[in-house]
Design a protein around this motif. Structure first.
Motif, PDB file in Angstrom:
ATOM      1  N   UNK A 127     -71.869  43.522  28.738  1.00 43.22           N
ATOM      2  CA  UNK A 127     -71.018  42.337  28.571  1.00 43.22           C
ATOM      3  C   UNK A 127     -69.575  42.651  28.949  1.00 43.22           C
ATOM      4  N   UNK A 128     -69.102  43.807  28.554  1.00 44.03           N
ATOM      5  CA  UNK A 128     -67.710  44.186  28.854  1.00 44.03           C
ATOM      6  C   UNK A 128     -67.520  44.413  30.353  1.00 44.03           C
ATOM      7  N   UNK A 129     -68.543  44.979  31.018  1.00 48.79           N
ATOM      8  CA  UNK A 129     -68.457  45.166  32.476  1.00 48.79           C
ATOM      9  C   UNK A 129     -68.388  43.815  33.188  1.00 48.79           C
ATOM     10  N   UNK A 130     -69.168  42.863  32.734  1.00 49.10           N
ATOM     11  CA  UNK A 130     -69.126  41.525  33.335  1.00 49.10           C
ATOM     12  C   UNK A 130     -67.787  40.853  33.059  1.00 49.10           C
ATOM     13  N   UNK A 131     -67.290  41.059  31.853  1.00 52.71           N
ATOM     14  CA  UNK A 131     -65.974  40.502  31.504  1.00 52.71           C
ATOM     15  C   UNK A 131     -64.888  41.083  32.411  1.00 52.71           C
ATOM     16  N   UNK A 132     -64.970  42.406  32.686  1.00 50.76           N
ATOM     17  CA  UNK A 132     -64.001  43.062  33.559  1.00 50.76           C
ATOM     18  C   UNK A 132     -64.108  42.506  34.980  1.00 50.76           C
ATOM     19  N   UNK A 133     -65.318  42.325  35.472  1.00 51.49           N
ATOM     20  CA  UNK A 133     -65.497  41.755  36.817  1.00 51.49           C
ATOM     21  C   UNK A 133     -64.900  40.360  36.903  1.00 51.49           C
ATOM     22  N   UNK A 134     -65.146  39.568  35.889  1.00 52.49           N
ATOM     23  CA  UNK A 134     -64.596  38.217  35.856  1.00 52.49           C
ATOM     24  C   UNK A 134     -63.066  38.254  35.805  1.00 52.49           C
ATOM     25  N   UNK A 135     -62.542  39.139  34.957  1.00 51.32           N
ATOM     26  CA  UNK A 135     -61.102  39.232  34.818  1.00 51.32           C
ATOM     27  C   UNK A 135     -60.455  39.667  36.127  1.00 51.32           C
ATOM     28  N   UNK A 136     -61.117  40.597  36.867  1.00 47.14           N
ATOM     29  CA  UNK A 136     -60.580  41.047  38.149  1.00 47.14           C
ATOM     30  C   UNK A 136     -60.471  39.886  39.131  1.00 47.14           C
ATOM     31  N   UNK A 147     -51.650  43.830  30.765  1.00 48.18           N
ATOM     32  CA  UNK A 147     -51.977  44.338  29.423  1.00 48.18           C
ATOM     33  C   UNK A 147     -53.416  43.952  29.054  1.00 48.18           C
ATOM     34  N   UNK A 148     -53.795  42.733  29.390  1.00 54.04           N
ATOM     35  CA  UNK A 148     -55.162  42.281  29.127  1.00 54.04           C
ATOM     36  C   UNK A 148     -56.164  43.117  29.927  1.00 54.04           C
ATOM     37  N   UNK A 153     -60.262  47.517  30.105  1.00 56.36           N
ATOM     38  CA  UNK A 153     -60.646  48.836  30.609  1.00 56.36           C
ATOM     39  C   UNK A 153     -60.725  49.861  29.471  1.00 56.36           C
ATOM     40  N   UNK A 154     -59.794  49.792  28.523  1.00 51.13           N
ATOM     41  CA  UNK A 154     -59.829  50.709  27.378  1.00 51.13           C
ATOM     42  C   UNK A 154     -61.078  50.470  26.529  1.00 51.13           C
ATOM     43  N   UNK A 155     -61.405  49.206  26.305  1.00 48.28           N
ATOM     44  CA  UNK A 155     -62.607  48.870  25.533  1.00 48.28           C
ATOM     45  C   UNK A 155     -63.855  49.373  26.259  1.00 48.28           C
ATOM     46  N   UNK A 158     -64.007  53.098  25.842  1.00 47.45           N
ATOM     47  CA  UNK A 158     -64.400  53.430  24.471  1.00 47.45           C
ATOM     48  C   UNK A 158     -65.916  53.257  24.284  1.00 47.45           C
ATOM     49  N   UNK A 159     -66.451  52.144  24.772  1.00 44.10           N
ATOM     50  CA  UNK A 159     -67.891  51.900  24.657  1.00 44.10           C
ATOM     51  C   UNK A 159     -68.688  52.946  25.434  1.00 44.10           C
ATOM     52  N   UNK A 160     -68.191  53.301  26.614  1.00 48.13           N
ATOM     53  CA  UNK A 160     -68.866  54.315  27.428  1.00 48.13           C
ATOM     54  C   UNK A 160     -68.899  55.649  26.705  1.00 48.13           C
ATOM     55  N   UNK A 161     -67.781  56.028  26.101  1.00 52.07           N
ATOM     56  CA  UNK A 161     -67.705  57.286  25.352  1.00 52.07           C
ATOM     57  C   UNK A 161     -68.662  57.271  24.160  1.00 52.07           C
TER      58      UNK A 161
END
Length: 183
Positions: A127-136, A147-148, A153-155, A158-161
Protein backbone atom coordinates in the motif's frame (compact mmCIF):
# COMPACT_ATOMS: atom_id res chain seq x y z
CA UNK A 1 -3.16 -10.57 2.14
CA UNK A 2 -0.30 -12.00 0.10
CA UNK A 3 0.68 -15.66 0.34
CA UNK A 4 3.78 -16.08 2.46
CA UNK A 5 6.49 -18.64 1.67
CA UNK A 6 6.35 -20.02 5.23
CA UNK A 7 4.51 -23.06 6.54
CA UNK A 8 3.22 -22.76 10.11
CA UNK A 9 3.56 -26.48 10.80
CA UNK A 10 7.16 -26.62 9.57
CA UNK A 11 8.20 -23.52 11.49
CA UNK A 12 6.46 -24.76 14.63
CA UNK A 13 8.15 -28.15 14.40
CA UNK A 14 11.55 -26.50 13.90
CA UNK A 15 11.00 -24.27 16.93
CA UNK A 16 9.76 -27.19 19.05
CA UNK A 17 12.82 -29.23 18.07
CA UNK A 18 15.07 -26.41 19.31
CA UNK A 19 13.14 -25.49 22.45
CA UNK A 20 15.24 -26.08 25.57
CA UNK A 21 12.22 -25.92 27.91
CA UNK A 22 10.46 -28.70 26.03
CA UNK A 23 13.64 -30.75 26.19
CA UNK A 24 13.78 -30.29 29.97
CA UNK A 25 10.10 -31.20 30.30
CA UNK A 26 10.70 -34.37 28.25
CA UNK A 27 13.61 -35.31 30.52
CA UNK A 28 11.43 -34.73 33.58
CA UNK A 29 8.75 -36.95 32.03
CA UNK A 30 11.26 -39.76 31.48
CA UNK A 31 12.49 -39.53 35.07
CA UNK A 32 8.94 -39.47 36.41
CA UNK A 33 7.91 -42.40 34.20
CA UNK A 34 10.87 -44.39 35.50
CA UNK A 35 9.94 -43.47 39.08
CA UNK A 36 6.33 -44.54 38.47
CA UNK A 37 7.43 -47.88 37.01
CA UNK A 38 9.66 -48.53 40.03
CA UNK A 39 6.93 -47.56 42.50
CA UNK A 40 4.37 -49.80 40.79
CA UNK A 41 6.84 -52.70 40.75
CA UNK A 42 7.59 -52.11 44.43
CA UNK A 43 3.89 -52.02 45.36
CA UNK A 44 3.27 -55.25 43.43
CA UNK A 45 6.23 -56.92 45.12
CA UNK A 46 4.99 -55.79 48.54
CA UNK A 47 1.48 -57.13 47.80
CA UNK A 48 2.94 -60.45 46.68
CA UNK A 49 5.00 -60.69 49.88
CA UNK A 50 2.27 -59.48 52.28
CA UNK A 51 1.16 -63.00 53.18
CA UNK A 52 4.58 -63.74 54.70
CA UNK A 53 3.75 -61.45 57.64
CA UNK A 54 1.53 -64.27 58.94
CA UNK A 55 4.48 -66.64 59.08
CA UNK A 56 5.81 -65.99 62.52
CA UNK A 57 6.58 -68.44 65.32
CA UNK A 58 5.81 -65.73 67.85
CA UNK A 59 2.23 -66.04 69.23
CA UNK A 60 2.20 -62.34 70.18
CA UNK A 61 3.05 -61.48 66.56
CA UNK A 62 0.12 -63.62 65.38
CA UNK A 63 -2.24 -61.83 67.80
CA UNK A 64 -0.92 -58.45 66.67
CA UNK A 65 -1.55 -59.44 63.05
CA UNK A 66 -5.11 -60.45 63.96
CA UNK A 67 -5.96 -57.37 66.02
CA UNK A 68 -3.72 -54.73 64.41
CA UNK A 69 -0.27 -53.35 65.03
CA UNK A 70 1.69 -56.32 63.75
CA UNK A 71 3.81 -57.03 60.71
CA UNK A 72 0.68 -57.39 58.56
CA UNK A 73 -0.46 -53.85 59.39
CA UNK A 74 3.03 -52.43 58.76
CA UNK A 75 3.09 -54.21 55.38
CA UNK A 76 -0.34 -52.80 54.47
CA UNK A 77 0.75 -49.31 55.48
CA UNK A 78 3.87 -49.64 53.34
CA UNK A 79 1.79 -50.82 50.38
CA UNK A 80 -0.57 -47.85 50.81
CA UNK A 81 2.35 -45.43 51.08
CA UNK A 82 3.94 -46.82 47.92
CA UNK A 83 0.60 -46.73 46.09
CA UNK A 84 0.10 -43.12 47.18
CA UNK A 85 3.54 -42.21 45.88
CA UNK A 86 2.69 -43.91 42.57
CA UNK A 87 -0.51 -41.85 42.32
CA UNK A 88 1.48 -38.67 43.02
CA UNK A 89 3.90 -39.73 40.29
CA UNK A 90 0.99 -40.19 37.85
CA UNK A 91 -0.19 -36.66 38.69
CA UNK A 92 3.33 -35.34 38.11
CA UNK A 93 3.35 -37.05 34.70
CA UNK A 94 0.02 -35.49 33.85
CA UNK A 95 1.32 -32.08 34.93
CA UNK A 96 4.42 -32.41 32.72
CA UNK A 97 2.23 -33.42 29.77
CA UNK A 98 0.08 -30.34 30.33
CA UNK A 99 3.15 -28.07 30.61
CA UNK A 100 4.55 -29.59 27.43
CA UNK A 101 1.32 -29.02 25.53
CA UNK A 102 1.05 -25.46 26.85
CA UNK A 103 4.62 -24.75 25.71
CA UNK A 104 3.91 -26.21 22.26
CA UNK A 105 0.78 -24.06 22.01
CA UNK A 106 2.71 -20.95 23.07
CA UNK A 107 5.30 -21.65 20.36
CA UNK A 108 2.55 -22.13 17.76
CA UNK A 109 0.82 -18.93 18.85
CA UNK A 110 4.06 -16.91 18.70
CA UNK A 111 4.92 -18.17 15.23
CA UNK A 112 1.36 -17.52 14.05
CA UNK A 113 1.58 -13.99 15.44
CA UNK A 114 4.90 -13.46 13.63
CA UNK A 115 3.45 -14.76 10.37
CA UNK A 116 0.36 -12.57 10.78
CA UNK A 117 2.59 -9.57 11.46
CA UNK A 118 4.70 -10.39 8.38
CA UNK A 119 1.57 -10.63 6.22
CA UNK A 120 0.38 -7.28 7.58
CA UNK A 121 3.77 -5.72 6.87
CA UNK A 122 3.61 -7.06 3.30
CA UNK A 123 0.17 -5.49 2.86
CA UNK A 124 1.27 -2.19 4.41
CA UNK A 125 4.42 -2.16 2.29
CA UNK A 126 2.46 -2.74 -0.92
CA UNK A 127 0.00 0.00 0.00
CA UNK A 128 2.81 2.42 0.86
CA UNK A 129 4.59 1.66 -2.44
CA UNK A 130 1.41 2.44 -4.36
CA UNK A 131 0.93 5.59 -2.31
CA UNK A 132 4.50 6.65 -3.19
CA UNK A 133 3.89 6.01 -6.90
CA UNK A 134 0.72 8.05 -6.77
CA UNK A 135 2.42 10.84 -4.86
CA UNK A 136 5.27 10.93 -7.42
CA UNK A 137 2.71 11.51 -10.19
CA UNK A 138 1.06 14.32 -8.22
CA UNK A 139 4.45 15.74 -7.26
CA UNK A 140 5.51 15.91 -10.92
CA UNK A 141 2.37 17.97 -11.58
CA UNK A 142 3.29 20.41 -8.83
CA UNK A 143 1.07 19.04 -6.09
CA UNK A 144 2.27 17.95 -2.65
CA UNK A 145 5.30 18.99 -0.67
CA UNK A 146 8.84 17.63 -0.39
CA UNK A 147 8.20 17.00 3.34
CA UNK A 148 5.24 14.77 2.46
CA UNK A 149 7.36 12.93 -0.08
CA UNK A 150 10.10 12.34 2.53
CA UNK A 151 7.53 11.14 5.06
CA UNK A 152 6.24 8.53 2.62
CA UNK A 153 9.79 7.41 1.79
CA UNK A 154 10.69 7.23 5.50
CA UNK A 155 7.57 5.17 6.22
CA UNK A 156 8.44 2.89 3.30
CA UNK A 157 12.00 2.47 4.60
CA UNK A 158 10.71 1.76 8.11
CA UNK A 159 8.28 -0.91 6.86
CA UNK A 160 11.00 -2.47 4.71
CA UNK A 161 13.36 -2.64 7.70
CA UNK A 162 10.68 -4.18 9.93
CA UNK A 163 9.86 -6.74 7.24
CA UNK A 164 13.52 -7.66 6.76
CA UNK A 165 14.06 -8.07 10.51
CA UNK A 166 10.98 -10.24 10.91
CA UNK A 167 11.85 -12.28 7.82
CA UNK A 168 15.35 -12.85 9.20
CA UNK A 169 13.88 -13.94 12.54
CA UNK A 170 11.48 -16.39 10.87
CA UNK A 171 14.15 -17.71 8.48
CA UNK A 172 16.47 -18.36 11.42
CA UNK A 173 13.98 -20.71 13.08
CA UNK A 174 14.58 -23.60 10.68
CA UNK A 175 18.09 -22.58 9.65
CA UNK A 176 19.29 -23.30 13.19
CA UNK A 177 17.77 -26.78 13.01
CA UNK A 178 19.23 -27.43 9.55
CA UNK A 179 22.69 -26.35 10.72
CA UNK A 180 22.49 -28.58 13.83
CA UNK A 181 21.39 -31.59 11.78
CA UNK A 182 24.27 -31.20 9.29
CA UNK A 183 26.89 -31.39 12.08
Amino acid sequence: MPKLPYDLATLTQCQIDQDRRLELIAQAQMVEQSRLTNLEASANYQRDRAWTSWLTPNPIGILQNLFGGGDRQRAELQIRATTTQAEASRLNLLETEIRSEERRQAITNQIQADLDQLAQLETDLTAEQKRLQLFEIYFQRGQGSPAEYLNIQNRLAQLTTEKEQLTTKIDAICENTDTEQKH
